[in-house]
Design a protein around this motif. Structure first.
Motif, PDB file in Angstrom:
ATOM      1  N   TYR A 159      86.790 102.299   6.192  1.00 57.34           N
ATOM      2  CA  TYR A 159      88.058 101.599   5.992  1.00 57.34           C
ATOM      3  C   TYR A 159      89.281 102.483   6.194  1.00 57.34           C
ATOM      4  CZ  TYR A 159      91.846  98.905   4.081  1.00 57.34           C
ATOM      5  OH  TYR A 159      93.048  98.265   3.929  1.00 57.34           O
ATOM      6  N   TYR A 160      89.248 103.696   5.662  1.00 57.90           N
ATOM      7  CA  TYR A 160      90.429 104.558   5.726  1.00 57.90           C
ATOM      8  C   TYR A 160      90.465 105.325   7.056  1.00 57.90           C
ATOM      9  CZ  TYR A 160      90.717 103.521   0.765  1.00 57.90           C
ATOM     10  OH  TYR A 160      90.807 102.870  -0.435  1.00 57.90           O
ATOM     11  N   PRO A 161      91.602 105.918   7.386  1.00 57.45           N
ATOM     12  CA  PRO A 161      91.666 106.732   8.612  1.00 57.45           C
ATOM     13  C   PRO A 161      90.564 107.784   8.615  1.00 57.45           C
ATOM     14  CG  PRO A 161      93.865 106.403   7.726  1.00 57.45           C
ATOM     15  CD  PRO A 161      92.914 105.839   6.705  1.00 57.45           C
ATOM     16  N   LYS A 162      89.859 107.880   9.704  1.00 57.98           N
ATOM     17  CA  LYS A 162      88.634 108.681   9.739  1.00 57.98           C
ATOM     18  C   LYS A 162      88.891 110.188   9.698  1.00 57.98           C
ATOM     19  CE  LYS A 162      86.076 105.060  12.154  1.00 57.98           C
ATOM     20  NZ  LYS A 162      85.543 104.517  10.919  1.00 57.98           N
ATOM     21  N   THR A 189      83.135 114.524   9.291  1.00 57.43           N
ATOM     22  CA  THR A 189      82.762 113.524   8.292  1.00 57.43           C
ATOM     23  C   THR A 189      81.568 112.708   8.761  1.00 57.43           C
ATOM     24  OG1 THR A 189      85.052 113.391   7.535  1.00 57.43           O
ATOM     25  CG2 THR A 189      83.598 111.588   6.904  1.00 57.43           C
ATOM     26  N   PHE A 190      81.567 112.334  10.025  1.00 56.88           N
ATOM     27  CA  PHE A 190      80.434 111.607  10.597  1.00 56.88           C
ATOM     28  C   PHE A 190      79.160 112.422  10.442  1.00 56.88           C
ATOM     29  CE2 PHE A 190      77.454 110.537  13.901  1.00 56.88           C
ATOM     30  CZ  PHE A 190      77.482 109.146  13.953  1.00 56.88           C
ATOM     31  N   GLU A 194      75.791 111.442   8.298  1.00 54.78           N
ATOM     32  CA  GLU A 194      74.539 111.398   9.056  1.00 54.78           C
ATOM     33  C   GLU A 194      73.496 112.318   8.436  1.00 54.78           C
ATOM     34  OE1 GLU A 194      73.326 111.798  13.761  1.00 54.78           O
ATOM     35  OE2 GLU A 194      74.652 113.313  12.890  1.00 54.78           O
ATOM     36  N   ALA A 195      73.898 113.540   8.076  1.00 51.82           N
ATOM     37  CA  ALA A 195      72.971 114.507   7.499  1.00 51.82           C
ATOM     38  C   ALA A 195      72.439 114.025   6.153  1.00 51.82           C
ATOM     39  CB  ALA A 195      73.662 115.861   7.341  1.00 51.82           C
ATOM     40  N   LYS A 235      79.934 103.714  15.668  1.00 50.27           N
ATOM     41  CA  LYS A 235      80.382 104.738  16.620  1.00 50.27           C
ATOM     42  C   LYS A 235      80.097 104.306  18.063  1.00 50.27           C
ATOM     43  CE  LYS A 235      80.058 109.707  17.524  1.00 50.27           C
ATOM     44  NZ  LYS A 235      79.233 110.934  17.410  1.00 50.27           N
ATOM     45  N   LYS A 236      79.489 103.142  18.198  1.00 48.62           N
ATOM     46  CA  LYS A 236      79.101 102.583  19.502  1.00 48.62           C
ATOM     47  C   LYS A 236      78.009 103.407  20.180  1.00 48.62           C
ATOM     48  CE  LYS A 236      83.557 100.334  20.252  1.00 48.62           C
ATOM     49  NZ  LYS A 236      84.709 100.125  21.158  1.00 48.62           N
TER      50      LYS A 236
END
Length: 287
Positions: A159-162, A189-190, A194-195, A235-236
């Protein structure tokens, strides 16, 4: 008459408070001393349950709608009675978003992150000193904590700026740089989320929706897999998303990640149909 009664009650309280048992009673200091609290499996369980309760607090309070802003602003809930006509969801649905909508949800998810970090940092201590606390049991608890931390960060990231997310992976912050830590990049952050989800998958081998005795309300290996798929989907990265979703799809999935079947979708939202074979992860509420 009132004065006599008052004096009598006061005298009884003074007598009770001055009893030898009250004066000499030992206090269990471990009940509030962090250094000695985590000594048993039961205490570790309290830590992981505490990490779950932030879900119930945030989704269950009056402003619970703010936790699903992204859904309210999409076709998922658009013009439905609970979105368009219910305060505060109606305001959010109409893009009348105020400071409470933004700051309250931000603070709530960071509270959940802090609880997950507390669990991850201290459950090992309990397992090291409690002979009845097995490594397999610790793995399943840690897997849940990694999932929950990832879920809370995913909610912020969604939701917030990444590039505004501050990553924290420990319970106690040191004075100085920890308090003024700069936000991480979107890529950082991604990778962090993921980790955590991959770690949850690794540890929740004995935590699936078909594991005997594993409570249905707990985060499962399938839940970690589904959230990882959503992370890739947003993330497509469709190939990676498809690979994760395939693990839990009915009929083609890998039983090591759980076994799910499709049924009546609306049954998921009834008392009788909660936590059914179609459900991947549900926030639990009291009646």
């Amino acid at each position: 008459m009132k004065t006599k009664i008052l004096l009598f009650i006061t005298g009884m309280l003074v007598f009770a408070s001055c009893s030898e048992e009250f004066i000499t009673k030992d206090l269990d200091k471990s009940s509030y001393d962090p250094a000695s609290f985590f000594t048993t499996k039961a205490k570790a369980e309290q830590a992981i349950v505490g990490a779950y309760t932030q879900l119930r607090s945030e989704y269950g309070n009056t402003w619970g709608g703010t936790s699903v802003m992204h859904m309210i602003l999409s076709d998922d809930l658009y013009e439905t009675p609970k979105a368009a006509g219910f305060l505060p969801w109606g305001n959010i649905n109409n893009f009348n978003i105020n400071a409470n909508d933004v700051s309250g949800t931000w603070n709530a998810w960071y509270a959940g992150i802090q609880r997950a970090n507390t669990a991850l940092e201290n459950m090992k201590k309990a397992q090291a000193v409690d002979p009845k606390f097995t490594l397999d049991e610790l793995n399943v608890m840690e897997g849940q904590a990694y999932f929950l931390r990832a879920y809370y960060y995913y909610s912020l990231f969604d939701y917030y700026p990444k590039n505004s997310i501050v990553l924290r992976d420990k319970q106690v912050l040191n004075a100085g740089e920890d308090f003024i830590k700069a936000p991480s990049t979107e890529a950082e952050t991604f990778a962090f989320i993921e980790a955590d989800l991959k770690k949850a998958q690794e540890l929740l081998v004995n935590g699936t929706n078909t594991t005997a005795g594993y409570a249905k309300w707990r985060a499962s290996r399938g839940a970690a897999t589904a959230l990882l798929g959503k992370l890739y989907l947003n993330k497509k990265d469709y190939a990676k998303a498809a690979a994760e979703f395939k693990k839990i799809l009915p009929g083609v999935g890998d039983a090591a990640y759980g076994t799910y079947t499709l049924g009546d979708y609306r049954a998921n939202f009834t008392n009788a149909g909660e936590n059914n074979s179609e459900s991947i992860f549900e926030v639990q509420f009291a009646d």
